[in-house]
Design an enzyme around this catalytic site. Structure first.
Site, PDB file in Angstrom:
ATOM      1  N   SER A 161       0.854  -1.191   0.000  1.00 17.49           N
ATOM      2  CA  SER A 161       0.000   0.000   0.000  1.00 17.49           C
ATOM      3  C   SER A 161       0.886   1.235   0.000  1.00 17.49           C
ATOM      4  CB  SER A 161      -0.928  -0.016   1.213  1.00 17.49           C
ATOM      5  OG  SER A 161      -0.211  -0.278   2.394  1.00 17.49           O
ATOM      6  N   ASP A 201      -1.586  15.759  15.609  1.00 15.87           N
ATOM      7  CA  ASP A 201      -0.825  16.687  16.452  1.00 15.87           C
ATOM      8  C   ASP A 201      -1.201  18.104  16.067  1.00 15.87           C
ATOM      9  OD1 ASP A 201       0.950  14.787  17.776  1.00 15.87           O
ATOM     10  OD2 ASP A 201       1.770  14.465  15.763  1.00 15.87           O
ATOM     11  N   HIS A 215       5.462   5.828  21.177  1.00 17.37           N
ATOM     12  CA  HIS A 215       5.110   7.181  20.725  1.00 17.37           C
ATOM     13  C   HIS A 215       5.927   8.183  21.543  1.00 17.37           C
ATOM     14  CE1 HIS A 215       2.532  10.836  20.547  1.00 17.37           C
ATOM     15  NE2 HIS A 215       2.364  10.452  19.290  1.00 17.37           N
ATOM     16  N   LYS A 246      -7.054   0.554  21.277  1.00 17.91           N
ATOM     17  CA  LYS A 246      -7.591   0.926  19.958  1.00 17.91           C
ATOM     18  C   LYS A 246      -8.212  -0.312  19.285  1.00 17.91           C
ATOM     19  CE  LYS A 246      -3.709   3.912  19.051  1.00 17.91           C
ATOM     20  NZ  LYS A 246      -2.982   4.838  18.176  1.00 17.91           N
ATOM     21  N   HIS A 262      -7.305   9.016   5.892  1.00 16.42           N
ATOM     22  CA  HIS A 262      -6.810   9.278   7.242  1.00 16.42           C
ATOM     23  C   HIS A 262      -7.738  10.322   7.849  1.00 16.42           C
ATOM     24  CE1 HIS A 262      -2.396   7.891   6.696  1.00 16.42           C
ATOM     25  NE2 HIS A 262      -3.099   7.422   5.672  1.00 16.42           N
ATOM     26  N   GLN A 321       4.391   3.293  12.712  1.00 15.48           N
ATOM     27  CA  GLN A 321       5.248   4.436  12.427  1.00 15.48           C
ATOM     28  C   GLN A 321       6.488   3.909  11.705  1.00 15.48           C
ATOM     29  OE1 GLN A 321       5.852   7.340  11.614  1.00 15.48           O
ATOM     30  NE2 GLN A 321       5.148   8.358  13.464  1.00 15.48           N
ATOM     31  N   GLU A 335       1.124   5.535   0.701  1.00 19.74           N
ATOM     32  CA  GLU A 335       0.515   6.685   1.387  1.00 19.74           C
ATOM     33  C   GLU A 335       0.936   7.999   0.720  1.00 19.74           C
ATOM     34  OE1 GLU A 335       0.508   6.525   5.715  1.00 19.74           O
ATOM     35  OE2 GLU A 335       1.145   8.623   5.744  1.00 19.74           O
ATOM     36  N   PHE A 365      12.763  13.727  10.422  1.00 20.68           N
ATOM     37  CA  PHE A 365      11.593  12.863  10.619  1.00 20.68           C
ATOM     38  C   PHE A 365      11.756  11.967  11.844  1.00 20.68           C
ATOM     39  CE2 PHE A 365       8.848  12.584   6.637  1.00 20.68           C
ATOM     40  CZ  PHE A 365       9.119  13.889   6.283  1.00 20.68           C
ATOM     41  N   GLN A 402      16.482  15.129   5.809  1.00 19.14           N
ATOM     42  CA  GLN A 402      15.058  14.783   5.925  1.00 19.14           C
ATOM     43  C   GLN A 402      14.865  13.654   6.936  1.00 19.14           C
ATOM     44  OE1 GLN A 402      14.350  11.622   4.205  1.00 19.14           O
ATOM     45  NE2 GLN A 402      12.163  11.652   3.827  1.00 19.14           N
ATOM     46  N   TYR A 456      -4.298  13.243   6.441  1.00 17.19           N
ATOM     47  CA  TYR A 456      -5.192  14.341   6.826  1.00 17.19           C
ATOM     48  C   TYR A 456      -4.378  15.329   7.636  1.00 17.19           C
ATOM     49  CZ  TYR A 456      -9.485  16.559   8.445  1.00 17.19           C
ATOM     50  OH  TYR A 456     -10.489  17.458   8.688  1.00 17.19           O
ATOM     51  N   ARG A 505      -5.228  10.475  16.324  1.00 13.38           N
ATOM     52  CA  ARG A 505      -5.389  11.692  17.116  1.00 13.38           C
ATOM     53  C   ARG A 505      -4.870  12.894  16.351  1.00 13.38           C
ATOM     54  NH1 ARG A 505      -1.499  13.282  21.937  1.00 13.38           N
ATOM     55  NH2 ARG A 505      -0.267  13.788  20.084  1.00 13.38           N
ATOM     56  N   HIS A 529       3.423  -1.120   4.013  1.00 13.36           N
ATOM     57  CA  HIS A 529       2.828   0.195   3.726  1.00 13.36           C
ATOM     58  C   HIS A 529       3.978   1.175   3.473  1.00 13.36           C
ATOM     59  CE1 HIS A 529      -0.344   3.248   3.917  1.00 13.36           C
ATOM     60  NE2 HIS A 529       0.395   3.957   4.744  1.00 13.36           N
ATOM     61  N   ALA A 555      -7.076   8.824  19.857  1.00 16.67           N
ATOM     62  CA  ALA A 555      -7.533   8.063  18.696  1.00 16.67           C
ATOM     63  C   ALA A 555      -8.520   6.972  19.124  1.00 16.67           C
ATOM     64  CB  ALA A 555      -6.327   7.439  17.997  1.00 16.67           C
TER      65      ALA A 555
HETATM   66  C1  LIG Z   1       0.302   5.045  10.077  1.00 15.69           C
HETATM   67  C2  LIG Z   1       0.249   6.478  10.565  1.00 15.69           C
HETATM   68  C3  LIG Z   1      -0.516   7.407   9.875  1.00 15.69           C
HETATM   69  C4  LIG Z   1      -0.588   8.738  10.315  1.00 15.69           C
HETATM   70  N1  LIG Z   1      -1.336   9.642   9.601  1.00 15.69           N
HETATM   71  C5  LIG Z   1      -1.436  10.914  10.027  1.00 15.69           C
HETATM   72  C6  LIG Z   1      -2.250  11.872   9.341  1.00 15.69           C
HETATM   73  O1  LIG Z   1      -2.867  11.567   8.323  1.00 15.69           O
HETATM   74  N2  LIG Z   1      -2.319  13.129   9.821  1.00 15.69           N
HETATM   75  C7  LIG Z   1      -1.644  13.507  10.953  1.00 15.69           C
HETATM   76  O2  LIG Z   1      -1.757  14.672  11.353  1.00 15.69           O
HETATM   77  N3  LIG Z   1      -0.872  12.636  11.641  1.00 15.69           N
HETATM   78  C8  LIG Z   1      -0.758  11.353  11.204  1.00 15.69           C
HETATM   79  N4  LIG Z   1       0.018  10.454  11.903  1.00 15.69           N
HETATM   80  C9  LIG Z   1       0.763  10.928  13.086  1.00 15.69           C
HETATM   81  C10 LIG Z   1      -0.102  10.829  14.364  1.00 15.69           C
HETATM   82  O3  LIG Z   1      -1.195  11.703  14.273  1.00 15.69           O
HETATM   83  C11 LIG Z   1       0.791  11.211  15.541  1.00 15.69           C
HETATM   84  O4  LIG Z   1       1.759  10.230  15.754  1.00 15.69           O
HETATM   85  C12 LIG Z   1       0.048  11.557  16.824  1.00 15.69           C
HETATM   86  O5  LIG Z   1       0.996  12.153  17.727  1.00 15.69           O
HETATM   87  C13 LIG Z   1      -0.550  10.367  17.560  1.00 15.69           C
HETATM   88  O6  LIG Z   1      -1.610   9.860  16.894  1.00 15.69           O
HETATM   89  P1  LIG Z   1      -2.297   8.475  17.413  1.00 15.69           P
HETATM   90  O7  LIG Z   1      -3.473   8.266  16.568  1.00 15.69           O
HETATM   91  O8  LIG Z   1      -1.292   7.395  17.504  1.00 15.69           O
HETATM   92  O9  LIG Z   1      -2.725   8.976  18.883  1.00 15.69           O
HETATM   93  P2  LIG Z   1      -3.175   8.207  20.195  1.00 15.69           P
HETATM   94  O10 LIG Z   1      -3.356   6.759  19.980  1.00 15.69           O
HETATM   95  O11 LIG Z   1      -4.324   8.970  20.735  1.00 15.69           O
HETATM   96  O12 LIG Z   1      -1.905   8.390  21.141  1.00 15.69           O
HETATM   97  C14 LIG Z   1      -1.345   9.679  21.402  1.00 15.69           C
HETATM   98  C15 LIG Z   1      -0.541   9.648  22.703  1.00 15.69           C
HETATM   99  O13 LIG Z   1      -1.441   9.494  23.821  1.00 15.69           O
HETATM  100  C16 LIG Z   1      -1.173   8.290  24.534  1.00 15.69           C
HETATM  101  N5  LIG Z   1      -2.501   7.718  24.803  1.00 15.69           N
HETATM  102  C17 LIG Z   1      -3.302   7.068  23.934  1.00 15.69           C
HETATM  103  N6  LIG Z   1      -4.464   6.738  24.532  1.00 15.69           N
HETATM  104  C18 LIG Z   1      -4.399   7.206  25.806  1.00 15.69           C
HETATM  105  C19 LIG Z   1      -5.298   7.197  26.923  1.00 15.69           C
HETATM  106  N7  LIG Z   1      -6.502   6.633  26.842  1.00 15.69           N
HETATM  107  N8  LIG Z   1      -4.900   7.791  28.097  1.00 15.69           N
HETATM  108  C20 LIG Z   1      -3.673   8.378  28.185  1.00 15.69           C
HETATM  109  N9  LIG Z   1      -2.788   8.408  27.157  1.00 15.69           N
HETATM  110  C21 LIG Z   1      -3.145   7.841  25.984  1.00 15.69           C
HETATM  111  C22 LIG Z   1      -0.307   7.417  23.643  1.00 15.69           C
HETATM  112  O14 LIG Z   1       0.573   6.607  24.385  1.00 15.69           O
HETATM  113  C23 LIG Z   1       0.437   8.473  22.817  1.00 15.69           C
HETATM  114  O15 LIG Z   1       1.563   8.937  23.539  1.00 15.69           O
HETATM  115  C24 LIG Z   1       0.130   9.123  11.477  1.00 15.69           C
HETATM  116  C25 LIG Z   1       0.917   8.184  12.173  1.00 15.69           C
HETATM  117  C26 LIG Z   1       0.975   6.877  11.720  1.00 15.69           C
HETATM  118  C27 LIG Z   1       1.849   5.888  12.456  1.00 15.69           C
END
Ligand SMILES: Cc1cc2nc3c(=O)[nH]c(=O)nc-3n(C[C@H](O)[C@H](O)[C@H](O)COP(=O)(O)OP(=O)(O)OC[C@H]3O[C@@H](n4cnc5c(N)ncnc54)[C@H](O)[C@@H]3O)c2cc1C
Length: 291
Positions: free
Chosen positions: A14, A108, A150, A166, A76, A177, A16, A217, A213, A48, A106, A267, A126
Site C-alpha cells: 500500500s 498533532d 510514541h 484501539k 486518514h 510508524q 501513502e 523525521f 530529511q 489528513y 489523534r 505500507h 484516537a
Molecule cells: C500510520 C500512521 C498514519 C498517520 N497519519 C497521520 C495523518 O494523516 N495526519 C496527521 O496529522 N498525523 C498522522 N500520523 C501521526 C499521528 O497523528 C501522531 O503520531 C500523533 O501524535 C498520535 O496519533 P495516534 O493516533 O497514535 O494517537 P493516540 O493513539 O491517541 O496516542 C497519542 C498519545 O497518547 C497516549 N494515549 C493514547 N491513549 C491514551 C489514553 N486513553 N490515556 C492516556 N494516554 C493515551 C499514547 O501513548 C500516545 O503517547 C500518522 C501516524 C501513523 C503511524
C-alpha cells in the site's frame, strides 16, 4: 472492500500520499498516484492535515483517487481540533463517496499546542474516535502504532496498551510508524501478540530521501537511526541524490527482510515522491514475483 479483507491476501503493498496545500496541486498528486498504479497497490491512503491547512484537500484527493483509479482508498482522519459534529460531517461525506476504510488518528496540533477539550466537544485520543466510528459507522478501521513507542508516551508499556485499547475499541488493523531496524518491528509484534493484540500489524516503510530529511523525521517521531544507517547518512550528508540511491538499497533490504520473516503487508510512506518506491519495487520484482 474493507482493508481487513484485503489483508487476507498472501502479500499486499500500500502507498501513502499527502494532500497538496492548494487546490491546484490535486492533479499533480493524482499523477503521482497514477504513476504507481502499475505496481498494483492493494490500497492507497491519503493523509489528513491535523494542523488544518490541507484538510479540505484530503477529502477531495481521497474521493478523486477512488473514482479515477481502480484501487481501494483509505482516508486518514485526525480528531484533534475537531468537534464530534465536524467529524460526523466529514464521515458522512466520506461514506456518501463510497470510502470504506478510515485510519483513525489523534493527530498533532501545530507547535505542540495543547488540546482544549473544556467544552467537551471533541475526542482526546484516537481510541475515542475509534469507539465512535465503531458504534455509528461501518467503515473498516485502521489505527497507528509505534514499534519504538510514541514520543509523548509515558512508557513503551503504556503506549502498547493504548494500541491494544484501539483494537478493543474496534480497530481492524494497525499500521506502524516508520522504523529503520526490522528487529524493532519484530520485538513490537512479539510484545503486541503477547498482550493479546491479534489484528494484522502492517509495517510502515519510509525510504530515505536525504540525510537531513531522515534526521528531522526520526527526531519528530522518536524513531532510532541504527548505526549502519547513520554511517551511510554521514557519507551522503550534502548529496541528496546519493542519499536517495542509498535509501532505495536500504529500504529494498528492509522490505526483503520483512518478507523473508513472513510479514505479508508493507505500507510505503511515498511522501508524493514515486521514484524511490518504484525503484524499490523494481529491485524486489527482480528477486521474485510481488504477489
Ligand atoms: C500510520 C500512521 C498514519 C498517520 N497519519 C497521520 C495523518 O494523516 N495526519 C496527521 O496529522 N498525523 C498522522 N500520523 C501521526 C499521528 O497523528 C501522531 O503520531 C500523533 O501524535 C498520535 O496519533 P495516534 O493516533 O497514535 O494517537 P493516540 O493513539 O491517541 O496516542 C497519542 C498519545 O497518547 C497516549 N494515549 C493514547 N491513549 C491514551 C489514553 N486513553 N490515556 C492516556 N494516554 C493515551 C499514547 O501513548 C500516545 O503517547 C500518522 C501516524 C501513523 C503511524
Amino acid at each position: 472492500m474493507k482493508i481487513q479483507d484485503i489483508l487476507t491476501k498472501t502479500r499486499t503493498i500500500s502507498f501513502e500520499f499527502f494532500p497538496p496545500r492548494e487546490a491546484t496541486g490535486i492533479n499533480a498528486v493524482l499523477n503521482k498516484i497514477e504513476s504507481l498504479q502499475s505496481y498494483s497497490p492493494n490500497f492507497i491512503s491519503v493523509t489528513y492535515g491535523a494542523g488544518g491547512s490541507t484538510r479540505k484537500f484530503s477529502e477531495e484527493l481521497t474521493t478523486k483517487a477512488k473514482t479515477q483509479y481502480d484501487v481501494e482508498v483509505m482516508a486518514h482522519l485526525t480528531c484533534v481540533g475537531h468537534t464530534v459534529k465536524e467529524l460526523d460531517e466529514i464521515l458522512e461525506r466520506l461514506e456518501a463517496s463510497d470510502i470504506e476504510n478510515i485510519i483513525a488518528l489523534r493527530g498533532d496540533l501545530p507547535n505542540h499546542q495543547r488540546i482544549n477539550l473544556t467544552d467537551d466537544s471533541g475526542f482526546e485520543y484516537a481510541s475515542d474516535l475509534i469507539s465512535h466510528l465503531n458504534r455509528i459507522y461501518s467503515f473498516g478501521i485502521g489505527a497507528a502504532c509505534y514499534p519504538e513507542g510514541h514520543p509523548e508516551a509515558v512508557s513503551f508499556e503504556h503506549d502498547i496498551r493504548y494500541a491494544k485499547l484501539k483494537v478493543e475499541n474496534g480497530a481492524d488493523f494497525l499500521i506502524t510508524q516508520l522504523f529503520y531496524d526490522n528487529d524493532d518491528f519484530f520485538r513490537f509484534v512479539d510484545k503486541a501478540r503477547a498482550i493479546g493484540i491479534n489484528v494484522p500489524i502492517i509495517p510502515g516503510v519510509l525510504p530515505v530521501l536525504s540525510s537531513n530529511q531522515i534526521r528531522k523525521f526520526t527526531r519528530l517521531c522518536g524513531a532510532r537511526i541504527p548505526p549502519d544507517l547513520e554511517m551511510q547518512l554521514a557519507k551522503y550528508e550534502n548529496d541528496d541524490e546519493g542519499a536517495r540511491a542509498m535509501g532505495v538499497e536500504y529500504a529494498t533490504c528492509q522490505v526483503q527482510g520483512l518478507w523473508d520473516s513472513g510479514v505479508s503487508g508493507i505500507h510505503f510512506y511515498v511522501l508524493n515522491r514515486s521514484y524511490s518506491v518504484s525503484k524499490i519495487l523494481d529491485n524486489l520484482r527482480l528477486e521474485r514475483s510481488l504477489l
